[in-house]
Write an enzyme that holds these catalytic residues in place. Structure first.
Site, PDB file in Angstrom:
ATOM      1  CG  HIS A  31      -0.417   0.057   2.522  1.00  0.00           C
ATOM      2  ND1 HIS A  31      -0.215   1.235   3.203  1.00  0.00           N
ATOM      3  CD2 HIS A  31       0.004  -0.934   3.348  1.00  0.00           C
ATOM      4  CE1 HIS A  31       0.308   0.972   4.397  1.00  0.00           C
ATOM      5  NE2 HIS A  31       0.455  -0.335   4.516  1.00  0.00           N
ATOM      6  CG  ASP A  35      -2.949   3.995   2.294  1.00  0.00           C
ATOM      7  OD1 ASP A  35      -2.373   2.914   2.002  1.00  0.00           O
ATOM      8  OD2 ASP A  35      -3.882   4.064   3.115  1.00  0.00           O
ATOM      9  CG  ASP A  47       2.593   0.972   7.986  1.00  0.00           C
ATOM     10  OD1 ASP A  47       2.149   0.317   7.025  1.00  0.00           O
ATOM     11  OD2 ASP A  47       1.877   1.350   8.933  1.00  0.00           O
ATOM     12  CD  GLU A  61      -2.819  -1.476   5.767  1.00  0.00           C
ATOM     13  OE1 GLU A  61      -2.919  -2.469   6.489  1.00  0.00           O
ATOM     14  OE2 GLU A  61      -2.380  -0.382   6.172  1.00  0.00           O
ATOM     15  CD  GLU A  62      -1.549   2.740   7.428  1.00  0.00           C
ATOM     16  OE1 GLU A  62      -2.260   2.354   8.360  1.00  0.00           O
ATOM     17  OE2 GLU A  62      -0.357   2.392   7.294  1.00  0.00           O
ATOM     18  CG  ASP A 120       2.032  -3.473   5.636  1.00  0.00           C
ATOM     19  OD1 ASP A 120       2.820  -2.596   6.042  1.00  0.00           O
ATOM     20  OD2 ASP A 120       0.799  -3.303   5.596  1.00  0.00           O
ATOM     21  CG  HIS A 172     -20.954  28.502  34.174  1.00  0.00           C
ATOM     22  ND1 HIS A 172     -20.763  28.077  35.461  1.00  0.00           N
ATOM     23  CD2 HIS A 172     -20.184  29.610  34.025  1.00  0.00           C
ATOM     24  CE1 HIS A 172     -19.929  28.906  36.072  1.00  0.00           C
ATOM     25  NE2 HIS A 172     -19.560  29.846  35.208  1.00  0.00           N
ATOM     26  CB  THR A 218     -15.518  26.442  34.706  1.00  0.00           C
ATOM     27  OG1 THR A 218     -15.860  27.773  34.330  1.00  0.00           O
ATOM     28  CG2 THR A 218     -14.310  26.481  35.622  1.00  0.00           C
ATOM     29  CB  SER A 231      -5.181  -5.923  11.972  1.00  0.00           C
ATOM     30  OG  SER A 231      -5.451  -6.146  13.321  1.00  0.00           O
ATOM     31  CG  HIS A 276       0.343   3.183  12.789  1.00  0.00           C
ATOM     32  ND1 HIS A 276      -0.930   2.715  12.973  1.00  0.00           N
ATOM     33  CD2 HIS A 276       0.771   2.674  11.609  1.00  0.00           C
ATOM     34  CE1 HIS A 276      -1.253   1.930  11.953  1.00  0.00           C
ATOM     35  NE2 HIS A 276      -0.245   1.894  11.123  1.00  0.00           N
TER      36      HIS A 276
END
Lengths: 489, 489
Positions: A113, A115, A152, A185-186, A212, A245, A347, A431, A459
């Protein structure tokens, strides 16, 4: 008569067998020499490819994704592929190319891949994510190339293009080869299933070859024989219909961040087990023998902790780190946001809080099953006071390749040739959901012959890929083609 | 003799008492007329002030903060104040001004703040946060002005400037007045304590008058007699020293988001009580009588839920919504972030996760006590596998004004005059930490005569302030000066 037979044998030997043998031996040497001689150019070409910010998760990089597809197609053509095509899909294009030398010979389909993951948090990069730099590191004294996608998967699929080029130039390609290099792929390879279905004939093959994944380490090369599946959901908890608030309303209204934290906090119990109802129903029971075998890959908790600066390990009771990251399923929050996140103090009780949650699956869990169970469970534990939205993202099936399969054996032998040491099977925690898809649509097994390292920071900021990993990969691939063709004959 | 006495009385009456009475009655009428005649101009001036993006939490708005201080100083001068000064502090400047008519008369110190909350989430604003627009709404058929700071607190402190102008122009100011309008209220009034300490003489006063709170609603005007305190911390949980791939590492390492969620999730139990050790030790026990009295302000859960689009209420068991937001302490996460929060799916285990957590305090909790207890508790519940950092932000003391104090009675009477109906005391859930500070340094009580509404969306997108609230405030203030001076004589 004996003399005559001897003469015939000699002539046959000289005229037929010797040249054949010669050619074969000489050619693989020549191929490996070609690789050595062109190392520098291969690296320079990879650097150019890494400069293209082909981030698939962010539509802002659409043009870069298309530019990258064009560059890959050009490389395939130059390497000697036929029928090179940038195939449009409903998403990002898939680059195809092939070299058919004899329909009767086996066909290897190379998948990769082009990408890459988003580069953020950008401020943690020491050099630009898309300005590749070669630097020496402790683990890579010969240098590593730092850039998003270096390991990757640009640096890895590019090895196949260069190995193919080398085989073509030295005329030793022993079988047919096809390439599909995709651009999603990503983000879950969303267009790939449709593409495979529509092009079953065109993509027909005997094995899929993928780089990969990672080696266990440089001292212990491995072929990945297992992958975890993936189930990925995005959740949204809504309390009030607008930001409030926290002084005026605090105490009387459900704060969606508190609620989301409480819900997420309950998903893992104090033994590290996931509490989603029925989550472990279909989990593969790995035999004691296999567990003993897999734990031979030395699990060094101190080195592991040190490498990632951890104060302590954490995980499911009763399993080693190696097991926790391979044969056991997990649940991780990959992102969370809500309320005021700027400088200083605000807040506010926000209207909404969000999280991205992923689960890694093992055989025989399926993403449909687990996503369904998660959605039901999450709805069940949500208090009545809030609105809940759960959106499933892409998923992926877990995958296992038996360690006596010819696909594994060819890869093992090829890498042993390149590394000069024994190569073991290894089940990874990551994976690559498409391995299950390939098996289903094309009826072929995938070989995960990856050359990365766990320290590559894929990553993450400062992703890098060792130059020697890159070159070892290019060297190994022609051997894989050779041994696979021989084993299939 | 009788005749003579009668003559003397008549002469005295005509020469002394009648003009006095006349002058007084005539002047307050004149003041109120002046206000009526100048309504449109007052609004236009406020609109100009609201265009200045004086966000104190974000250093990017430094110049706007300074511009706003200049504008306030100009308004004070034009209204008739003496000694107008933009006082530098280590942070944002404080604008001072005064009118001393007689040192023997009481002195009212008006406090307000010209800084505003950040505008984000900016995309939820229907018009620009710094492009004020007047629009009619269901609650404000006469119109409301939409802009960041319109209610909190520019629209409210500006009422004092205009009421002062009206009293000056019609010559009825009955006592001395001082103004301090600060620029750091939304970030904890960090420079105010030092400023008060250094300027005790200059700021000497009998009462502090503040409009930075809300009415219970338009039908039931109230004076705020209680405020909650504040403890605010930022927490950071660190797992690995860099972002990791959730496939390769998931299951074996502490995910800081999961850990943070688990920790936060444990801070409130299933009865809605805060689990921080010793949290309730010093909480004021409000008598049953007072609880019965306070619940006379009709608590309409259905209307409350509908107004903020809630599916259901949530809070501490055994208390009404009114009590949960006034006499009970709270814990709210005001912001949370970590990991990938962009579009699509990213499978990452982040290195760090963060949250901003605030607690509202009631008498007799103190921010030092509660922040200390929180830090200890949070450290105790953190697993050994992570690093934890807790950074306290600003805090504030809770505050109560007795409902028989002259400060309260003057405000009640003044507002009853303007609204034409009974005004009740009300304990609010918000915090104005400086009320405790004023009492400590200047020895004076604060009167919280606010004219906002809970629907004003302060701290939220589309903040607005009703025009009739704005005008009712300007009308009420001269009465407060009158009645307070009379009560103190």
């Amino acid at each position: 008569m004996l003399h005559k037979l001897w003469s015939i044998f000699c002539i046959a030997f000289i005229q037929i067998l010797l040249p054949l043998l010669n050619q074969k031996i000489y050619s693989m040497l020549e191929t490996q020499n070609y690789i050595k001689e062109n190392k520098q150019r291969f690296l320079e070409e990879l650097i150019e490819l890494l400069k293209i910010a082909s981030v698939s998760a962010d539509p802002a990089y659409k043009n870069e994704v298309l530019d990258c597809a064009e560059a890959v197609a050009k490389h395939l053509k130059n390497a000697g592929a036929d029928q090179v095509e940038i195939c449009t899909t409903p998403g990002n294009p898939i680059v195809f190319g092939e070299k058919i030398i004899d329909k009767k010979l086996p066909t290897v389909l190379v998948y990769g891949h082009y990408d890459v993951q988003p580069a953020d948090p950008i401020e943690l990069w020491k050099s630009g994510p898309f300005e590749p730099v070669v630097k020496k590191t402790e683990i890579h004294p010969e240098g590593a190339i730092f850039a998003r996608g270096s390991a990757d998967d640009k640096g890895q699929f590019f090895m196949h293009l260069k190995a193919f080029e080398a085989m073509m130039k030295t005329n030793i390609l022993p079988c047919n080869v096809k390439f599909i290099i995709e651009g999603e792929e990503e983000v879950g390879s969303v267009s790939l299933a449709g593409f495979l279905e529509e092009n079953k004939e065109k993509l027909a093959c005997d094995v899929i070859l993928i780089s990969d994944t990672s080696l266990y380490n440089m001292e212990q090369p491995t072929v990945t024989t297992g992958l975890r599946g993936l189930s990925y959901v995005e959740v949204e908890v809504e309390g009030p219909n607008r930001d409030l608030h926290s002084g005026l309303y605090g105490g009387a209204v459900p704060n969606p961040i508190n609620v989301l934290c409480q819900m997420i906090g309950s998903l893992i119990d104090d033994k590290g087990r996931i509490t989603v109802e029925g989550f472990y129903d279909n989990v593969e029971t790995v035999s004691d023998a296999e567990r003993t075998e897999m734990n031979k890959l030395k699990d060094n908790p101190e080195a592991y902790k040190q490498e990632i600066g951890l104060k302590g390990l954490q995980g499911e009771e009763g399993y080693t780190t190696l097991e926790r990251t391979s044969i056991r399923p997990t649940l991780d929050v990959n992102g969370i946001w809500g309320g005021y996140t700027g400088e200083g103090a605000k807040t506010v009780i926000p209207s909404k809080a969000f999280a991205k949650i992923s689960m890694r699956l093992v055989p025989y869990q399926t993403p449909e099953e687990i996503t369904g169970k998660f959605v039901n469970h999450f709805k069940k534990i949500a208090p009545d006071s809030v609105k809940l939205k759960v959106t499933p993202h892409h998923g992926g099936m877990p995958y296992v390749l038996k360690s006596d399969a010819p696909e594994f054996l060819a890869a093992k032998k090829a890498m042993e040739k390149a590394f000069g040491k024994e190569v073991l099977p290894f089940r990874s925690g990551g994976s690559i959901p498409i391995t299950a898809l390939f098996e289903q649509v094309l009826g072929a097994k995938s070989v995960l012959m990856g050359f990365g390292l766990s320290t590559d920071a894929i990553h993450s900021p400062n992703e890098h890929y060792g130059l020697s990993n890159f070159y070892k990969g290019i060297e190994s691939i022609p051997y894989f083609f050779k041994y696979y063709t021989e084993l299939k004959k």
